[in-house]
Scaffold this motif. Structure first.
Motif, PDB file in Angstrom:
ATOM      1  N   ARG A  13      17.528  12.323   2.095  1.00  9.68           N
ATOM      2  CA  ARG A  13      17.394  11.567   0.918  1.00  9.68           C
ATOM      3  C   ARG A  13      17.170  10.227   0.895  1.00  9.68           C
ATOM      4  NH1 ARG A  13      22.133  14.585  -0.159  1.00  9.68           N
ATOM      5  NH2 ARG A  13      23.397  12.780   0.443  1.00  9.68           N
ATOM      6  N   ARG A  14      17.454   9.347   2.022  1.00 11.32           N
ATOM      7  CA  ARG A  14      17.378   8.253   1.998  1.00 11.32           C
ATOM      8  C   ARG A  14      15.907   7.920   2.406  1.00 11.32           C
ATOM      9  NH1 ARG A  14      19.268   4.962   6.543  1.00 11.32           N
ATOM     10  NH2 ARG A  14      20.647   6.636   7.000  1.00 11.32           N
ATOM     11  N   LEU A  15      15.204   8.635   3.048  1.00  7.22           N
ATOM     12  CA  LEU A  15      13.780   8.366   3.721  1.00  7.22           C
ATOM     13  C   LEU A  15      12.753   9.023   2.821  1.00  7.22           C
ATOM     14  CD1 LEU A  15      14.618   8.421   7.492  1.00  7.22           C
ATOM     15  CD2 LEU A  15      14.473   6.487   5.840  1.00  7.22           C
ATOM     16  N   ARG A  16      12.966  10.246   2.020  1.00 11.50           N
ATOM     17  CA  ARG A  16      11.960  11.009   1.649  1.00 11.50           C
ATOM     18  C   ARG A  16      11.210  10.054   0.487  1.00 11.50           C
ATOM     19  NH1 ARG A  16      15.599  14.713  -2.287  1.00 11.50           N
ATOM     20  NH2 ARG A  16      16.392  13.096  -3.711  1.00 11.50           N
ATOM     21  N   GLY A  17      11.499   8.825   0.155  1.00 11.09           N
ATOM     22  CA  GLY A  17      10.583   7.884  -0.533  1.00 11.09           C
ATOM     23  C   GLY A  17       9.961   7.183  -0.068  1.00 11.09           C
ATOM     24  N   LEU A  18       9.938   6.962   1.438  1.00 10.56           N
ATOM     25  CA  LEU A  18       9.158   6.044   2.278  1.00 10.56           C
ATOM     26  C   LEU A  18       7.775   6.328   2.165  1.00 10.56           C
ATOM     27  CD1 LEU A  18       9.549   3.877   4.275  1.00 10.56           C
ATOM     28  CD2 LEU A  18      10.001   5.602   6.128  1.00 10.56           C
ATOM     29  N   ARG A  19       6.800   5.489   1.913  1.00 12.50           N
ATOM     30  CA  ARG A  19       5.503   5.839   1.631  1.00 12.50           C
ATOM     31  C   ARG A  19       4.534   5.061   2.815  1.00 12.50           C
ATOM     32  NH1 ARG A  19       5.487  10.333  -1.360  1.00 12.50           N
ATOM     33  NH2 ARG A  19       7.091  10.318  -3.010  1.00 12.50           N
ATOM     34  N   ASP A  20       4.987   4.662   3.775  1.00 18.23           N
ATOM     35  CA  ASP A  20       4.202   3.761   4.938  1.00 18.23           C
ATOM     36  C   ASP A  20       3.420   5.118   5.866  1.00 18.23           C
ATOM     37  OD1 ASP A  20       5.254   1.585   3.939  1.00 18.23           O
ATOM     38  OD2 ASP A  20       6.788   1.491   5.395  1.00 18.23           O
ATOM     39  N   GLY A  21       2.354   4.652   6.342  1.00 20.57           N
ATOM     40  CA  GLY A  21       1.565   5.427   7.358  1.00 20.57           C
ATOM     41  C   GLY A  21       0.463   6.213   6.421  1.00 20.57           C
ATOM     42  N   PRO A 277       3.879  14.190   7.765  1.00 21.08           N
ATOM     43  CA  PRO A 277       2.387  13.938   8.347  1.00 21.08           C
ATOM     44  C   PRO A 277       2.063  12.513   8.211  1.00 21.08           C
ATOM     45  CG  PRO A 277       2.344  15.932   6.681  1.00 21.08           C
ATOM     46  CD  PRO A 277       3.731  15.223   6.531  1.00 21.08           C
ATOM     47  N   PRO A 278       2.592  11.730   7.349  1.00 18.31           N
ATOM     48  CA  PRO A 278       1.995  10.206   7.557  1.00 18.31           C
ATOM     49  C   PRO A 278       2.405   9.630   8.885  1.00 18.31           C
ATOM     50  CG  PRO A 278       2.892  10.514   5.378  1.00 18.31           C
ATOM     51  CD  PRO A 278       3.212  11.729   6.383  1.00 18.31           C
ATOM     52  N   LEU A 279       1.374   8.869   9.589  1.00 16.83           N
ATOM     53  CA  LEU A 279       1.656   8.409  10.718  1.00 16.83           C
ATOM     54  C   LEU A 279       1.602   7.020  10.899  1.00 16.83           C
ATOM     55  CD1 LEU A 279      -0.644  10.737  12.697  1.00 16.83           C
ATOM     56  CD2 LEU A 279       1.682  11.085  12.147  1.00 16.83           C
ATOM     57  N   ASP A 280       2.223   6.260  11.650  1.00 14.29           N
ATOM     58  CA  ASP A 280       2.088   4.758  12.080  1.00 14.29           C
ATOM     59  C   ASP A 280       0.873   4.516  12.943  1.00 14.29           C
ATOM     60  OD1 ASP A 280       2.907   5.230  14.588  1.00 14.29           O
ATOM     61  OD2 ASP A 280       4.854   4.523  14.367  1.00 14.29           O
ATOM     62  N   ALA A 281       0.636   3.146  13.258  1.00  7.38           N
ATOM     63  CA  ALA A 281      -0.604   2.802  14.007  1.00  7.38           C
ATOM     64  C   ALA A 281      -0.651   3.389  15.562  1.00  7.38           C
ATOM     65  CB  ALA A 281      -0.547   1.440  14.124  1.00  7.38           C
ATOM     66  N   SER A 282       0.430   3.681  16.077  1.00 10.30           N
ATOM     67  CA  SER A 282       0.683   4.427  17.596  1.00 10.30           C
ATOM     68  C   SER A 282       0.430   6.000  17.335  1.00 10.30           C
ATOM     69  CB  SER A 282       1.867   4.256  17.943  1.00 10.30           C
ATOM     70  OG  SER A 282       2.200   2.586  18.180  1.00 10.30           O
ATOM     71  N   GLY A 283       0.310   6.449  16.060  1.00  7.64           N
ATOM     72  CA  GLY A 283       0.347   7.875  15.838  1.00  7.64           C
ATOM     73  C   GLY A 283       1.334   8.905  15.924  1.00  7.64           C
ATOM     74  N   ASN A 284       2.764   7.815  15.513  1.00  8.80           N
ATOM     75  CA  ASN A 284       4.003   8.682  15.330  1.00  8.80           C
ATOM     76  C   ASN A 284       4.435   8.828  14.099  1.00  8.80           C
ATOM     77  OD1 ASN A 284       4.393   8.775  18.265  1.00  8.80           O
ATOM     78  ND2 ASN A 284       5.140   6.361  18.100  1.00  8.80           N
ATOM     79  N   PRO A 285       5.080  10.016  13.721  1.00  6.54           N
ATOM     80  CA  PRO A 285       5.482   9.999  12.055  1.00  6.54           C
ATOM     81  C   PRO A 285       6.252   9.045  11.477  1.00  6.54           C
ATOM     82  CG  PRO A 285       6.387  11.668  13.590  1.00  6.54           C
ATOM     83  CD  PRO A 285       5.140  11.108  14.098  1.00  6.54           C
ATOM     84  N   VAL A 286       6.027   8.313  10.751  1.00  8.16           N
ATOM     85  CA  VAL A 286       6.821   6.995   9.966  1.00  8.16           C
ATOM     86  C   VAL A 286       8.145   7.420   9.579  1.00  8.16           C
ATOM     87  CG1 VAL A 286       7.018   5.385   8.203  1.00  8.16           C
ATOM     88  CG2 VAL A 286       4.846   5.770   9.373  1.00  8.16           C
ATOM     89  N   ARG A 287       8.371   8.797   8.790  1.00  6.66           N
ATOM     90  CA  ARG A 287       9.556   8.901   8.473  1.00  6.66           C
ATOM     91  C   ARG A 287      10.391   9.662   9.854  1.00  6.66           C
ATOM     92  NH1 ARG A 287       6.688  12.030   4.226  1.00  6.66           N
ATOM     93  NH2 ARG A 287       6.880  10.777   2.313  1.00  6.66           N
ATOM     94  N   GLY A 288       9.685  10.402  10.562  1.00  3.71           N
ATOM     95  CA  GLY A 288      10.364  10.727  11.556  1.00  3.71           C
ATOM     96  C   GLY A 288      10.992   9.909  12.621  1.00  3.71           C
ATOM     97  N   VAL A 289      10.151   8.952  12.968  1.00  2.00           N
ATOM     98  CA  VAL A 289      10.758   7.654  13.606  1.00  2.00           C
ATOM     99  C   VAL A 289      12.173   7.075  12.606  1.00  2.00           C
ATOM    100  CG1 VAL A 289      10.344   5.436  14.451  1.00  2.00           C
ATOM    101  CG2 VAL A 289       8.735   7.168  14.726  1.00  2.00           C
ATOM    102  N   ALA A 290      11.884   6.836  11.492  1.00  2.00           N
ATOM    103  CA  ALA A 290      13.134   6.295  10.869  1.00  2.00           C
ATOM    104  C   ALA A 290      14.314   7.258  10.874  1.00  2.00           C
ATOM    105  CB  ALA A 290      12.714   5.983   9.443  1.00  2.00           C
TER     106      ALA A 290
END
Length: 426
Positions: A13-21, A277-290
């Motif tokens: 719930r806390r991270l599903r709104g994260l739109r980075d990547g 699916p959205p990834l950061d610059a290193s190719g890692n999923p943004v929401r997954g890392v968070a």
């Protein structure tokens, strides 16, 4: 609801709104993924599955396949031969970098593309078709169910994979790839195109966390020593050029993939996976890392984190006399790993009579013993016997099995009462 599911739901719930990547698009078929897909799954060592969010969405495994194929190569060839072909040092470079040793052409590690391609070629088989069949069966055993290939993603990878082909040809020219580059890369493309869900990945991660035994099916997929090496490489290299920050902040062996998958293994605790699916610059999923960072902080999962309050290992240490004979008794419980073993040894040394007497080690409440701990305790008992003490162990199967094969200078009893009766006997 249960507490584990509640915790996963709260993180979701806390991270599903994260739109980075950004969703990966260098493989065209991956660009069709829904950026709002976000699922978390956790599998315990008892095989219980917990989930939150969209956990039934199929996606391709991509680079998350790398540690599992590495474990297969280790099983096939042994660690020394694999290390001769593929290094184990962090590259500090992006996943698709040309990271080859200048003298040998050996790739830096099996978690970057060059190393993964070389690792795929190490899997023993009579030809590329048989090699991929072994890889698919291996991934399926980790997941606990038959997996298949997303043919559309495979075709998309094959049509756009010239950089991977270039890496293979560079390694072939340097002598570090003893296989046909095109056939090897084609097998690698198929390996990356195997279709999974986030629950599949959590089961796979849990199998690594469980010493290679799938906690859902009970199948021993790979040996524990191969798992140890695989987890070590994941910890230092699994998150590409973001591996250092990951180990600092999260502190779990992990592996990501450009389709948005991410696994982490908490040894002897659980396996966890995230898909976003959205990834950061290193190719890692943004929401997954968070998500994994939040879980690590919340539950103290960092592998360098001290456990704080531990269950007491030595629950009793007493010395008394019977008919003038000094007797020492040490009682222990739980799992005897290094720290616990050390505590038992110190207690035995402190309670041992100054003059020859009898010493009893009560391990009937011990639930598991590492072989090294069993051997060490047996050695302590041997030393006491050499100095004139009568020694005995009251123990159930864990210690008996771990100490099996050693010559005994000490007596073994199934119960504490029988061991104490022997102490009082003439």
């Amino acid at each position: 609801m249960d507490p584990v599911t509640d915790a996963l739901d709260e993180v979701h719930r806390r991270l599903r709104g994260l739109r980075d990547g950004r969703v990966a698009d260098y493989i065209p078929q991956l660009a069709t993924a829904d950026p709002d897909d976000f699922g978390i799954a956790l599998v315990s060592m008892a095989g219980h599955v917990y989930r939150a969010g969209r956990t039934d969405v199929p996606f391709t495994v991509q680079s998350v396949s790398k540690p599992f194929v590495y474990a297969l190569a280790l099983d096939d060839l042994g660690p020394e031969e694999v290390l001769r072909r593929v290094g184990a040092e962090p590259s500090g470079d992006p996943f698709n970098a040309i990271s080859l040793a200048p003298d040998s052409g050996r790739p830096a590690n099996p978690m970057i593309n060059a190393g993964a391609i070389a690792t795929t070629a190490l899997v023993r088989a009579d030809g590329p078709a048989a090699r991929f069949r072994r890889i698919l069966d291996h991934l399926s055993a980790f997941a606990g169910r038959p997996l298949d290939v997303d043919e559309d993603v495979y075709a998309s990878e094959a049509a756009t994979g010239d950089r991977n082909r270039a890496l293979a040809y560079l390694m072939r020219s340097a002598g570090s790839l003893n296989a046909d580059p095109d056939e090897t890369v084609d097998t690698y493309f198929r390996q990356c195109s195997v279709r999974v869900t986030v629950v599949d990945l959590a089961v796979m991660a849990a199998t690594l966390a469980n010493g290679g035994r799938n906690p859902v099916t009970g199948v021993q997929v790979v040996s524990e020593p191969d798992v140890v090496r695989t987890l070590a490489v994941m910890a230092t290299c699994g998150m590409y050029d973001g591996a250092g920050a990951w180990l600092l902040d999260v502190g779990l062996p992990a592996k990501s993939g450009v389709s948005g998958g991410l696994i982490a293994a908490s040894p002897a605790r659980f396996g966890v996976a995230v898909h976003s699916p959205p990834l950061d610059a290193s190719g890692n999923p943004v929401r997954g890392v968070a998500a994994l960072r939040a879980m690590s902080e919340r539950f103290g999962l960092h592998i360098m984190h001290g456990p704080g309050v531990r269950a007491t290992t030595v629950t009793g240490a007493e010395r008394f006399e019977h008919d003038g004979r000094p007797i020492g008794v040490v009682t222990a419980q739980g799992t005897l790993e290094f720290t616990e073993f050390e505590a038992v040894v110190r207690a035995v040394r402190e309670i041992t009579p100054a003059t020859p007497g009898r010493v009893v080690l009560d391990l009937t409440a011990v639930t598991a013993v590492l072989p090294g701990s069993a051997a060490g305790l047996a050695a302590i008992l041997d030393d006491l016997a050499a100095h004139g003490h009568g020694t005995a162990v009251a123990a159930q199967r864990p210690f008996v099995e771990a100490a099996e094969g050693r010559p005994r200078t000490w007596r073994l009893f199934p119960t504490r009462a029988e061991a104490l009766a022997w102490c009082r006997a003439d």
